[in-house]
Design an enzyme around this catalytic site. Structure first.
Site, PDB file in Angstrom:
ATOM      1  N   TRP A 325       0.853  -1.077   0.029  1.00 21.73           N
ATOM      2  CA  TRP A 325       0.009  -0.079   0.133  1.00 21.73           C
ATOM      3  C   TRP A 325       0.904   1.343  -0.024  1.00 21.73           C
ATOM      4  O   TRP A 325       0.563   2.116  -0.634  1.00 21.73           O
ATOM      5  CB  TRP A 325      -0.809   0.009   1.020  1.00 21.73           C
ATOM      6  N   HIS A 326       1.979   1.211   0.742  1.00 22.30           N
ATOM      7  CA  HIS A 326       2.851   2.495   0.721  1.00 22.30           C
ATOM      8  C   HIS A 326       3.553   2.617  -0.373  1.00 22.30           C
ATOM      9  O   HIS A 326       3.904   3.981  -0.446  1.00 22.30           O
ATOM     10  CB  HIS A 326       3.950   2.169   1.965  1.00 22.30           C
ATOM     11  N   GLY A 327       3.792   1.873  -1.412  1.00 24.26           N
ATOM     12  CA  GLY A 327       4.311   2.133  -2.705  1.00 24.26           C
ATOM     13  C   GLY A 327       4.618   1.055  -3.410  1.00 24.26           C
ATOM     14  O   GLY A 327       4.909   0.019  -2.813  1.00 24.26           O
ATOM     15  N   PHE A 480       2.500   8.410  -0.608  1.00 24.85           N
ATOM     16  CA  PHE A 480       1.961   7.261  -0.573  1.00 24.85           C
ATOM     17  C   PHE A 480       0.257   7.133  -1.167  1.00 24.85           C
ATOM     18  O   PHE A 480      -0.023   6.261  -0.966  1.00 24.85           O
ATOM     19  CB  PHE A 480       2.002   6.574   0.908  1.00 24.85           C
TER      20      PHE A 480
END
Length: 480
Positions: A325-327, A480
């Site tokens: 999800w963060h990248g 993000f």
């Protein structure tokens, strides 16, 4: 528009005055909030407004269709599934397409197939992960009959686009935020004042702590191969407090700003660096995201009501998804896997819910055991943040290897002395306020109840912000 910008300094009071003194009726207040939020979000790039409008419209229509086909579960499931796919597709194209294209190209190249994948030169819309998950929350809750469908499209647009938490959270649940746009709101002076205090502390964490830590971390990371192990440890420390001060600072500003408009957002951070194990850390860090994954992925997979290996599988999935999800980078996925491995022993021993209260509750200082637990947990989190900060897995491994060399004992501080001072100040204030909702909350009895004392504290913090601001400006979680 950045919270820490001159534009926001003019934007917020104008919106506040019009909201309370011009648009006094609920419907007009909500409409004005939508317009203000779109101005706020479109300040970066007006084209971003198309995407958030599409996400909002798809989710609103899906909710109406689900109710329209009440009793026809297959159609409802198809509608809900279609909306989820549409929203995740938008997110996937803008955030993850190039990651998959490049990695599939490498994979096929390794097995002898030369495939030319087309990559897209596109700008990642600010906050797309946040408002997409917020929209999905509504669709899923309506489908599962946890929430009545929203029939007021203005309220729904306000729910998705509410500017304080639009671009970096908290990721609100429809069950909490949406009903607040249905009810008339009256100005609450005490609530607004406490919101201003929370905003002030958020600005301090961002502008003084995070931005100064960012400068020191960037210097160390920029030439880490020529630094001693102790200096690299400091580089990890500075980034650890950069990401905390930056992200929790944003959350404090967002929650405090929302309270100026009579809106209560969920808590997103609960002093995570005072945690006694990794499980407690994750109950206190980015609470809105971890609980979102718990409710919409972990529990549907079976949660903890499965055989042991499935519980571990579910936990691993949650942490890997959280990392992704963060990248679109293997470092984020590795970071998620790393925390899953730290979590497994606690789960196997049945100790993942051992610490649910504040550390050293009712005491001035922690015990030796508690201090050791906090320090060990903090070091584990720091190692994770080094993996998170690295550009690739190779750099993360190299950085950690150099940090853990014999030069780790070569204690000297050449960079970030002022940042260390601000970190100490942050830790002291938050330790004394660790049982509060935020570090400047004033409750109960004590010297803080005296007005002169409070104003001395406020002016001192403002002076720190004005005199010791760091050079960093962007909020780290915008990417993000």
């Amino acid at each position: 528009m950045l919270f820490n910008s001159f534009e926001f300094l003019f934007f917020l009071p104008i919106v506040f005055l019009f909201y309370w003194f011009v648009f006094k009726r609920l419907k007009w207040q909500n409409l004005f909030l939508v317009i203000a939020s779109y101005v706020f979000y479109g300040w970066w790039d007006w084209r971003f407004l198309i995407l958030i409008a599409l996400t909002t419209f798809f989710s609103y229509i899906s909710g109406r269709l689900i109710v329209q086909y009440e009793g026809r579960r297959k159609i409802q499931k198809a509608v809900s599934g279609t909306n989820i796919i549409l929203n995740l597709s938008i997110l996937g194209v803008f955030k993850y397409y190039n990651f998959f294209a490049e990695n599939f190209a490498v994979l096929f190249r390794n097995i002898g197939w030369q495939v030319d994948w087309v990559t897209l030169d596109i700008l990642l819309p600010v906050g797309i992960s946040f408002y997409t998950f917020q929209a999905l929350s509504y669709s899923i809750d309506v489908y599962q009959k946890k929430l009545p469908v929203c029939k007021d499209i203005i309220s729904f647009f306000a729910y998705i686009s509410f500017f304080p938490q639009l671009v970096a959270g908290p990721i609100e649940r429809a069950t909490n935020l949406l009903p607040q746009f249905y009810k008339s709101r009256t100005f609450d002076y005490a609530q607004a004042v406490d919101g201003c205090r929370q905003m002030l502390w958020g600005f301090f964490k961002k502008i003084v702590v995070a931005d100064n830590c960012a400068e020191a971390a960037n210097v160390i990371w920029g030439d880490y191969s020529n630094k001693s192990g102790f200096t690299l440890l400091l580089g990890g420390l500075f980034f650890t407090f950069q990401i905390y001060g930056d992200f929790s600072g944003y959350s404090d500003i967002a929650i405090g700003t929302a309270r100026l408009f009579g809106i209560n957002l969920m808590r997103n951070f609960n002093f995570p660096y005072f945690s006694r194990d990794i499980a407690e850390f994750w109950r206190r860090w980015h609470i809105s995201l971890t609980t979102w994954f718990r409710d919409y992925i972990y529990i549907p997979l079976g949660g903890s009501r499965c055989v042991r290996w499935k519980v571990m599988r579910n936990t691993l999935i949650i942490f890997l998804v959280s990392g992704f999800w963060h990248g679109a980078n293997w470092t984020f996925i590795t970071w998620g896997a790393y925390h899953a491995l730290l979590f497994f022993p606690l789960m196997l021993w049945g100790k993942n819910r051992k610490y649910t209260n504040s550390v050293a509750a009712g005491r001035f200082l922690p015990s030796v055991k508690e201090f050791g637990q906090m320090l060990f947990t903090f070091l584990l989190a720091l190692i994770g943040w080094i993996i998170f900060r690295a550009e690739n897995i190779g750099q993360a491994w190299d950085y950690l290897g150099r940090m853990c060399s014999s030069s780790l004992l070569d204690i000297s501080i050449r960079w970030g002395k002022s940042a260390l001072l601000y970190i100490v100040l942050l830790v002291i204030v938050e330790w004394f306020q660790r049982d509060k909702q935020h570090a400047l909350q004033i409750t109960g009895k004590g010297i803080l109840l005296y007005t002169p004392v409070r104003w001395i504290i406020y002016f001192t913090i403002i002076l720190f912000i004005l005199l010791f601001a760091g050079g960093q400006t962007d909020f780290i979680y915008f990417q993000f």
